[in-house]
Design an enzyme around this catalytic site. Sequence first.
Site, PDB file in Angstrom:
ATOM      1  N   HIS A   1      45.373  30.516  32.740  1.00  0.00           N
ATOM      2  CA  HIS A   1      44.414  31.683  32.010  1.00  0.00           C
ATOM      3  C   HIS A   1      43.868  30.610  31.038  1.00  0.00           C
ATOM      4  O   HIS A   1      44.039  29.527  30.936  1.00  0.00           O
ATOM      5  CB  HIS A   1      45.442  32.229  31.047  1.00  0.00           C
ATOM      6  CG  HIS A   1      44.913  33.415  30.466  1.00  0.00           C
ATOM      7  ND1 HIS A   1      44.321  33.257  29.155  1.00  0.00           N
ATOM      8  CD2 HIS A   1      44.716  34.795  30.523  1.00  0.00           C
ATOM      9  CE1 HIS A   1      43.733  34.493  28.822  1.00  0.00           C
ATOM     10  NE2 HIS A   1      43.969  35.497  29.673  1.00  0.00           N
TER      11      HIS A   1
ATOM     12  N   ASP B   1      53.605  28.291  29.673  1.00  0.00           N
ATOM     13  CA  ASP B   1      52.858  29.458  29.251  1.00  0.00           C
ATOM     14  C   ASP B   1      53.582  30.948  29.833  1.00  0.00           C
ATOM     15  O   ASP B   1      53.348  31.015  31.224  1.00  0.00           O
ATOM     16  CB  ASP B   1      51.362  29.638  29.536  1.00  0.00           C
ATOM     17  CG  ASP B   1      50.802  31.032  29.247  1.00  0.00           C
ATOM     18  OD1 ASP B   1      51.451  31.911  28.967  1.00  0.00           O
ATOM     19  OD2 ASP B   1      49.557  30.944  29.496  1.00  0.00           O
TER      20      ASP B   1
ATOM     21  N   GLN C   1      53.097  35.890  31.324  1.00  0.00           N
ATOM     22  CA  GLN C   1      53.205  36.731  32.285  1.00  0.00           C
ATOM     23  C   GLN C   1      54.563  36.922  32.888  1.00  0.00           C
ATOM     24  O   GLN C   1      54.914  37.655  33.984  1.00  0.00           O
ATOM     25  CB  GLN C   1      52.220  36.665  33.536  1.00  0.00           C
ATOM     26  CG  GLN C   1      50.692  36.586  33.160  1.00  0.00           C
ATOM     27  CD  GLN C   1      50.344  38.236  33.090  1.00  0.00           C
ATOM     28  OE1 GLN C   1      50.967  39.020  33.546  1.00  0.00           O
ATOM     29  NE2 GLN C   1      49.483  38.480  32.085  1.00  0.00           N
TER      30      GLN C   1
ATOM     31  N   LYS D   1      53.195  41.972  26.383  1.00  0.00           N
ATOM     32  CA  LYS D   1      53.444  41.843  27.660  1.00  0.00           C
ATOM     33  C   LYS D   1      54.821  42.497  28.179  1.00  0.00           C
ATOM     34  O   LYS D   1      54.891  42.500  29.403  1.00  0.00           O
ATOM     35  CB  LYS D   1      53.287  40.560  28.352  1.00  0.00           C
ATOM     36  CG  LYS D   1      51.910  39.881  27.772  1.00  0.00           C
ATOM     37  CD  LYS D   1      50.988  40.007  28.640  1.00  0.00           C
ATOM     38  CE  LYS D   1      49.591  39.275  28.426  1.00  0.00           C
ATOM     39  NZ  LYS D   1      48.446  39.680  28.890  1.00  0.00           N
TER      40      LYS D   1
ATOM     41  N   CYS E   1      40.492  36.115  33.032  1.00  0.00           N
ATOM     42  CA  CYS E   1      40.395  34.954  32.240  1.00  0.00           C
ATOM     43  C   CYS E   1      40.635  33.771  32.970  1.00  0.00           C
ATOM     44  O   CYS E   1      41.615  32.810  32.416  1.00  0.00           O
ATOM     45  CB  CYS E   1      41.030  35.074  30.887  1.00  0.00           C
ATOM     46  SG  CYS E   1      40.512  36.671  29.885  1.00  0.00           S
TER      47      CYS E   1
HETATM   48  N1  7TS Z   1      48.565  33.044  29.076  1.00  0.00           N
HETATM   49  C1  7TS Z   1      48.610  34.035  30.287  1.00  0.00           C
HETATM   50  C2  7TS Z   1      49.234  33.504  31.619  1.00  0.00           C
HETATM   51  C3  7TS Z   1      47.927  35.470  30.342  1.00  0.00           C
HETATM   52  O1  7TS Z   1      48.084  36.228  31.215  1.00  0.00           O
HETATM   53  C4  7TS Z   1      47.354  35.816  28.743  1.00  0.00           C
HETATM   54  C5  7TS Z   1      46.959  37.257  28.735  1.00  0.00           C
HETATM   55  C6  7TS Z   1      47.429  34.997  27.949  1.00  0.00           C
HETATM   56  C7  7TS Z   1      47.965  33.785  28.141  1.00  0.00           C
HETATM   57  C8  7TS Z   1      46.946  35.348  26.513  1.00  0.00           C
HETATM   58  O2  7TS Z   1      47.679  36.177  26.095  1.00  0.00           O
HETATM   59  P1  7TS Z   1      47.327  36.772  24.581  1.00  0.00           P
HETATM   60  O3  7TS Z   1      48.359  37.885  24.245  1.00  0.00           O
HETATM   61  O4  7TS Z   1      47.492  35.682  23.308  1.00  0.00           O
HETATM   62  O5  7TS Z   1      46.079  37.342  24.855  1.00  0.00           O
HETATM   63  N2  7TS Z   1      46.648  37.849  30.049  1.00  0.00           N
HETATM   64  C9  7TS Z   1      45.900  38.736  30.041  1.00  0.00           C
HETATM   65  C10 7TS Z   1      45.587  39.436  31.600  1.00  0.00           C
HETATM   66  O6  7TS Z   1      45.913  38.927  32.596  1.00  0.00           O
HETATM   67  N3  7TS Z   1      44.860  40.393  31.458  1.00  0.00           N
HETATM   68  O7  7TS Z   1      44.440  40.796  30.173  1.00  0.00           O
HETATM   69  C11 7TS Z   1      45.089  39.767  29.251  1.00  0.00           C
END
Ligand code: 7TS
Length: 403
Positions: A121, A198, A201, A224, A361
């Site tokens: 991501h 990370d 997911q 999530k 992303c």
């Molecule tokens: N890393 C991964 C693998 C992610 O899927 C996401 C968010 C993030 C980092 C960032 O997470 P945040 O909570 O700091 O925003 N992924 C997604 C997605 O797949 N669709 O919307 C957000």
Amino acid sequence: MFNVDKIRADFPILNREVHGKKLVYFDNGATSQTPQVVIDAIVDYYSNYNANIHRGVHTLSQEATDKYEEARLKIQNHFNAKHSYEVILTAGTTNSINIVASGFSSILKEGDEIIVSALEHHSNIVPWQMLCEKTGAVLKVIPMSEDGSLRMDVYHELLNSKTKLVFCNHVSNALGIINPIEEIIHAAHKFEAYVLIDGAQAVPHIKPDVQELDVDFYVASAHKMCGPTGVGVLYGKEELLKMLPPYQGGGEMIETVTFEKTTYAGLPHKFEAGTPNICGGIAFGAAIDYMNSIGFDAIAKQENELLAYGTQELEKIEGLKIYGTTNKASVISFNLEEIHPYDVGSILDKLGVAVRTGHHCAQPIMNFYSIPGTVRASFAFYNTKEEIDILVAAVKKAKMMLS
Ligand code: 7TS
């Protein structure tokens, strides 16, 4: 016994309609839905004991502090961290990654190497690029294969004595691939490189054990995994969190302050400057309790069935291509031949089906496949086969309308 109807009743939002159709929520990869117990925890906080923490002698402040620290213990137990002070509460995955990246900017030297995977991501790419710009370190990439798996042969070749850090997601958000993080961590440690995983997911599907993994840093977002937005976790091994400088200066992260010199508080407070997302942290704890009450074995069983059924039914549609075809969590990323994913997503929305479309992303993955993006259906344990039938019928309709 896993009873999906009973579980669905825990989520008020699943009763709503969109464009006059029953909502089918398949955008769990972007954010999961919130069960009533988590909503109740939020309402309870603001209704009964809203106060700032770690600073008041009064009852409300004490209650809020106790609940917040209780949540930290729940997170510690869930991830099996050795110490509660190795659990830093952050604003989410992105924030957690930036805390680590920023910390290493005073540690890395020119010519040091950082390895990231091709499946990341943007939030696990851009902070490391910024770190490289600041320090002169060099970013190397583990490439991917057509099926979405990482080229582990290349990873082993990339590792060398200059490698200082390795970053990889546990589960890819764009494709759903579950990466071989045990192998990644073990191999990096042979070269004394630190590994950040990370888990954004992974956490809705898997209960990670940070001690068993022997991972140096593990990061995730509450939203999530049935929790609220704006809160997440940075797990780090004690000695590494002690080694890294603080990310932000301010209240709560100090021991003593004079104009000549400030000394920092110990862990975890060193990384928790300012008033945190108190309610969010407490609700994160409630979300962890909820997920564990269902159980990760039951969650995996339901989601694997949905993945298998969804894959089988979508593959029957001529011209539909699925990206990422090996060792997956419950995510199906696909395109209809010659049709832009955005157009498919818009028609699905009109039919009540929420999916994400675009590059998710993760532009390097889209560049690898030479596509502008995909349609991504990401399933949670509260989804059903009947909902997949609605998705499949909607995709067929979109194909008919757009071809
Ligand atoms: N890393 C991964 C693998 C992610 O899927 C996401 C968010 C993030 C980092 C960032 O997470 P945040 O909570 O700091 O925003 N992924 C997604 C997605 O797949 N669709 O919307 C957000």
